[in-house]
Design a protein around this motif. Sequence first.
Motif, PDB file in Angstrom:
ATOM      1  N   ALA A 194     -23.553  25.548-119.024  1.00  0.00           N
ATOM      2  CA  ALA A 194     -22.424  24.881-118.391  1.00  0.00           C
ATOM      3  C   ALA A 194     -21.394  24.502-119.456  1.00  0.00           C
ATOM      4  CB  ALA A 194     -22.897  23.621-117.658  1.00  0.00           C
ATOM      5  N   ASP A 196     -23.084  13.477-112.380  1.00  0.00           N
ATOM      6  CA  ASP A 196     -22.708  13.887-111.027  1.00  0.00           C
ATOM      7  C   ASP A 196     -21.578  13.031-110.478  1.00  0.00           C
ATOM      8  OD1 ASP A 196     -24.517  15.985-110.819  1.00  0.00           O
ATOM      9  OD2 ASP A 196     -26.142  14.672-110.168  1.00  0.00           O
ATOM     10  N   VAL A 213     -23.506  19.481-105.424  1.00  0.00           N
ATOM     11  CA  VAL A 213     -24.664  20.122-106.056  1.00  0.00           C
ATOM     12  C   VAL A 213     -24.898  19.450-107.396  1.00  0.00           C
ATOM     13  CG1 VAL A 213     -25.592  22.258-107.018  1.00  0.00           C
ATOM     14  CG2 VAL A 213     -24.241  22.322-104.908  1.00  0.00           C
ATOM     15  N   GLN A 214     -26.114  18.976-107.608  1.00  0.00           N
ATOM     16  CA  GLN A 214     -26.416  18.266-108.847  1.00  0.00           C
ATOM     17  C   GLN A 214     -26.269  19.175-110.055  1.00  0.00           C
ATOM     18  OE1 GLN A 214     -29.698  14.943-108.337  1.00  0.00           O
ATOM     19  NE2 GLN A 214     -30.435  16.906-107.600  1.00  0.00           N
ATOM     20  N   GLN A 215     -25.660  18.632-111.101  1.00  0.00           N
ATOM     21  CA  GLN A 215     -25.466  19.403-112.316  1.00  0.00           C
ATOM     22  C   GLN A 215     -26.798  19.686-113.004  1.00  0.00           C
ATOM     23  OE1 GLN A 215     -23.193  17.427-115.371  1.00  0.00           O
ATOM     24  NE2 GLN A 215     -22.700  19.334-116.395  1.00  0.00           N
ATOM     25  N   LYS A 216     -27.689  18.718-113.004  1.00  0.00           N
ATOM     26  CA  LYS A 216     -28.937  18.842-113.754  1.00  0.00           C
ATOM     27  C   LYS A 216     -29.925  19.790-113.085  1.00  0.00           C
ATOM     28  CE  LYS A 216     -32.672  16.077-115.785  1.00  0.00           C
ATOM     29  NZ  LYS A 216     -33.174  14.701-116.047  1.00  0.00           N
ATOM     30  N   THR A 217     -30.041  19.710-111.758  1.00  0.00           N
ATOM     31  CA  THR A 217     -31.090  20.453-111.068  1.00  0.00           C
ATOM     32  C   THR A 217     -30.582  21.615-110.228  1.00  0.00           C
ATOM     33  OG1 THR A 217     -30.985  19.051-109.089  1.00  0.00           O
ATOM     34  CG2 THR A 217     -32.408  18.309-110.893  1.00  0.00           C
ATOM     35  N   GLY A 218     -29.274  21.626-109.912  1.00  0.00           N
ATOM     36  CA  GLY A 218     -28.733  22.656-109.038  1.00  0.00           C
ATOM     37  C   GLY A 218     -29.065  22.435-107.574  1.00  0.00           C
ATOM     38  N   THR A 256     -36.521  16.693-108.576  1.00  0.00           N
ATOM     39  CA  THR A 256     -37.128  17.950-108.156  1.00  0.00           C
ATOM     40  C   THR A 256     -38.590  17.759-107.755  1.00  0.00           C
ATOM     41  OG1 THR A 256     -37.605  18.422-110.476  1.00  0.00           O
ATOM     42  CG2 THR A 256     -35.599  19.388-109.539  1.00  0.00           C
TER      43      THR A 256
END
Length: 407
Positions: A127, A257, A276-281, A377
């Motif tokens: 990213a 986020d 959509v979460q940046q860390k987990t997608g 997650t």
Amino acid sequence: MAHKQMELNELIHTVSSECESLKYEKETLENFNDTWQAFKNYSKNKQELFYKEQIAAQFLKELFDYPERYPNSRIARAMIRAMRVLGDYHLFGRLLTHNGKLQPFMSEDFRQAVLNFTDHCKKRNNADETIQRRIRVIHKFIEHLTGSGVSTCNDITSQHISSFATSLVGYSKKTSDQHLESLRVFFRSLYFTGQRKDDLSKAVPILYYPKQDRIPSVWSPDNVERLLSVIDRGNPKGKRDYALILLVTQLGLRTSDALNLKLESINWAESRIEFVQQKTGIAINLPIVEDLGLAIIDYLKYERPESIEPYLFLKHIQPFDRMKNGHYLIMQYLVKAGIPLETAKHHGLHSLRHTLASRLLEQEVPLEIISGILGHTTIESTKPYLHIDIENLRKCALISREVAENE
């Protein structure tokens, strides 16, 4: 894309136009252009038509003995900033944010290494925010190397790496790990692009920490209320900060986020935030409770700067781009509210996320639901909150039974 063959005149014109489009203040632009004109004359005397980092470094060295001496003069600092802006655009093809720290000039070999590193990260589909964070680490490492008299990648040794790793003492585990992982990626890029024949990534140490339960930091209800109450909602920055802090407190968003939310993330028809979460997608869909909705509307309607930026929360100084840091935002209100800064506890925006999780746990909301609200997650990520003493749970902050009920 780097502008390797762009003549200095063209580079200055391009960067000046870019700064104007980003709405830099008039005084800043005048300072930039004055500095660039002086540098252009200096380069002309050196019979150099193109931008060169070495010439830029000599220019500032002769003026202020920089970087050996860091000038206190406002004019000197402005000129250094102007030259760094020019160098950034030459190197990366766009302007970068350095969080106030003036980056060192680098040798041609290091400059090429950073270019290769940037391309390597892009090929890994990192990213943009991750790439920028890693570039800042590499700049810091290059500054460390320069201080040791190293100017080429082939001169870097495992001792230099160990010395840099030692300098990270006092950083958090997460920050130290991020720094060292950035170095590993950097050395792999040097190896894959042929700037080094060996892979020094294997020489980057792995830090070990005593294994222990991680107990999240939480806020008391009184302190959360005190924090919110001292925010001046009569000015633009206050309206923005109130909406942002309330958002994290009520919905438990990660700081990244919250700062990456776009205007289109808000579904006003259904009173929900979707992103959509940046860390987990993972896609997240959360309700907007009434007081939060009113705070966001108050900010958007009356005080959000006019900008083509798609992000919800913008800086209130030019250029009006996305906010990138929430830590110091909380710190100023902690001081204003007279809330003691406990050194053993986190007190950034992220700690307000912890507070929501603890509050939901106190209300006996199942871990599966809390995990869904926080965007974890797995439930394992939520279990550390079980380690908080029940008496402390009863003191933890705010709101959000409604959040859980809406899930």
